[in-house]
Design an enzyme around this catalytic site. Structure first.
Site, PDB file in Angstrom:
ATOM      1  CB  CYS A 153      -0.878   0.039   1.248  1.00  0.00           C
ATOM      2  SG  CYS A 153      -2.086  -1.252   1.332  1.00  0.00           S
ATOM      3  CB  VAL A 157      -0.294   5.622  -0.524  1.00  0.00           C
ATOM      4  CG1 VAL A 157      -0.597   7.028  -0.036  1.00  0.00           C
ATOM      5  CG2 VAL A 157      -1.417   4.688  -0.127  1.00  0.00           C
TER       6      VAL A 157
HETATM    7  S1  SF4 Z   1      -0.430  -2.365   4.563  1.00  0.00           S
HETATM    8 FE1  SF4 Z   1      -1.369  -2.923   2.594  1.00  0.00          FE
HETATM    9  S2  SF4 Z   1       0.119  -4.244   1.576  1.00  0.00           S
HETATM   10 FE2  SF4 Z   1       0.706  -4.127   3.733  1.00  0.00          FE
HETATM   11  S3  SF4 Z   1      -0.268  -5.950   4.650  1.00  0.00           S
HETATM   12 FE3  SF4 Z   1      -1.675  -4.195   4.918  1.00  0.00          FE
HETATM   13  S4  SF4 Z   1      -3.074  -4.289   3.172  1.00  0.00           S
HETATM   14 FE4  SF4 Z   1      -1.280  -5.586   2.669  1.00  0.00          FE
END
Ligand code: SF4
Length: 523
Positions: A153, A157
């Site tokens: 993520c 982002v």
């Molecule tokens: S932050 Fe995003 S990529 Fe990381 S474990 Fe959580 S949902 Fe998955």
């Protein structure tokens, strides 16, 4: 204290001992502003009502107990299916620790996967420097022949551009120009682990074939490509291989992590084992066709195979249960000109025999189930073939077309009348459903055990036992070694289901002098 060096007890039963109970009581009374027991029970009871279910299904901005995992987790499983390939996640370290432990707990195997550990500075200035160092270090330390990059993520982002970063890493000499580094953007705020698998797979195909199509010709190598999708039953890789070998079909299983996820304990640690080779990927466009075993989750792959390789990507359902395994084998026979051998016809006959033997116990039994789109669809189909009734059918990540397809399968069977299909729903929704319209059993991953506990808390008559089929299964050992595809898989599913029914019946009829008139030796 009841814990003694000569008699070390685990948390259970240790915390049931009097001194620990006293200590817990003290904690409640002195340090917690706890609601009364009556209020807790009243709230619990309310969460089991239709009124609560209506509110629960109005929930929009909150997921509770998702029935899915995030995209890069799927990308990592995909990368593990290629020979000497190191899964590499561009993003934060915690995410990768989560992927590794998730797979460790399910497969009981070490999982090789690295991250370039983006922290606060990378979140502000971008993660290119992390990728330069990460690629160079990962290659030097772990000596892979391919590094497959996905993202978390955080990288998504801030908009990190993998194509540019990897290109720059090669240009600046952090990694050799010709070293394969396929990549996929895998933003976790959309899709699921199955989307991530699809994205990574398409990224690998793209990297090895997109600009190398000049000498390719459909059918030139006489081989059939098989794409498994996000598949965690190791037996499924083996059964597909076995059936194709029994048919004497030349095939290429594009992605196969069944070796690296099942290495023997013989004193040698294998970071890499088995997997689809780079040569196989490069040659894949020359195949007769590419069959997708889980088509609902392989949208991007299908598009690539059709538009770049010009393969028909012939549409099939997941080969689960009787009819859809028939369809798979007949399609393979049609595409390759190889007949279905007697050995498979005999295996089919054995499955039909088993279905006949057990149908009286499964007929009319109501099952709630959840999981990935193709798995759920295949299981619904097989339950109907068994005369069982799928009731609450839930897939967290599936679209309206999938819902319609499941409803079509339900409508084609007299046993599908009570089936209701839910997409975008989670296990807290499922909890409401099993309280307000009680099925006989649930079929799903280990997370369902908490729903079973809750139903039991309401009273023994309300308990809905969980049958563990799916992913992840953390609390039972070695079930991932089994098979759910093909006739062999249908036999395993049937055996698991019917014996769960019989086990439950024994449990209900073993009370001496009360119900044991039906505690029969022979079922
Ligand atoms: S932050 Fe995003 S990529 Fe990381 S474990 Fe959580 S949902 Fe998955």
């Amino acid at each position: 204290m009841s814990q003694q060096v000569e008699n070390i007890k685990p948390g259970y039963p240790l915390f049931r001992d009097a001194d620990y109970q006293k200590s817990l009581d003290n904690k409640h009374s002195q340090f917690e502003e706890r609601h009364s027991e009556e209020q807790l029970q009243a709230t619990f009871a309310w969460t089991t009502t239709e009124e609560y279910q209506a509110l629960n299904f109005k929930r929009e901005a909150l997921t509770i107990n998702p029935a899915k995992a995030c995209q890069p987790l799927g990308a990592v499983l995909c990368a593990l299916g290629f020979a000497k390939t190191l899964p590499y996640v561009h993003g934060s370290q915690g995410c990768v620790a989560y992927f590794r432990t998730y797979f460790n707990r399910h497969f009981k195997e070490p999982i090789a996967c690295v991250s370039d550990s983006m922290t606060e500075d990378a979140a502000v200035f971008g993660g290119q420097k992390n990728m330069f160092d990460g690629l160079a270090n990962a290659k030097a330390l772990y000596k892979p022949e391919m590094i497959a990059v996905s993202t978390t993520c955080m990288a998504e982002v801030i908009g990190d551009d993998l194509n540019a970063f990897i290109g720059n890493a090669k240009k600046e000499g952090h990694i050799e120009q010709e070293f394969p580094v396929p990549f996929a953007h895998t933003p976790s705020f959309v899709g699921s682990h199955t989307t991530g698998w699809d994205n990574m797979f398409e990224g690998i195909l793209r990297s090895f074939t997109l600009n190398r199509m000049d000498d390719k010709q459909v059918g030139k190598n006489g081989t059939l490509n098989i794409v498994p999708g996000f598949e965690t039953y190791l037996g499924n890789y083996r059964v597909i291989r076995r059936m194709l070998e029994q048919m004497d079909v030349s095939y290429s299983l594009l992605c196969d992590p069944s070796e690296v996820l099942d290495t023997p304990a013989d004193g040698e640690y294998r970071m890499y084992a088995g997997g689809t080779t780079q040569e196989e990927i490069k040659d894949a466009p020359n195949a007769i066709d590419t069959l997708l075993l889980q088509p609902w989750q392989l949208v991007k792959t299908k598009k690539f195979v059709e538009s770049i390789w010009h393969h028909p990507a012939t549409r099939l359902n997941i080969p689960m249960g009787l009819e859809w395994t028939d369809d798979f084998l007949m399609k393979v026979a049609e595409l390759t000109g190889k007949p279905i051998p007697n050995v498979l016809a005999k295996e089919r006959g054995r499955l039909v025999d088993m279905m006949t033997d057990s149908h009286a116990w499964l007929h009319g039994k109501r099952f709630a189930l959840w999981g990935d789109a193709d798995f759920v669809l295949g299981l619904v189909k097989f339950l109907l073939e068994l005369g069982a009734e799928p009731t609450h059918i839930l897939c967290h990540h599936a679209n309206k077309r999938w819902k319609k397809a499941v409803e079509g399968v339900l409508a084609a069977s007299p046993f599908g009348k009570s089936g209701r299909v839910y997409t975008g729903a989670d296990l807290w929704h499922m909890r409401s459903l099993v309280f307000t319209d009680q099925p006989d059993f649930m079929i799903g991953n280990s997370y369902g055990k908490f729903i079973q506990r809750d139903t039991l808390h309401k009273g023994k008559a309300f308990e809905v036992p969980l049958i563990r089929i799916g992913f992840p299964i953390f609390d039972r050992h070695h079930l991932h070694r089994d098979t759910t595809l093909g006739y062999e898989g249908a036999m395993y599913l049937l055996k698991t289901l019917v014996n769960a029914v019989l086990e439950r019946l024994d449990e209900e009829t073993r009370q001496m002098g009360v119900t044991d008139y039906n505690h029969d030796l022979i079922r």
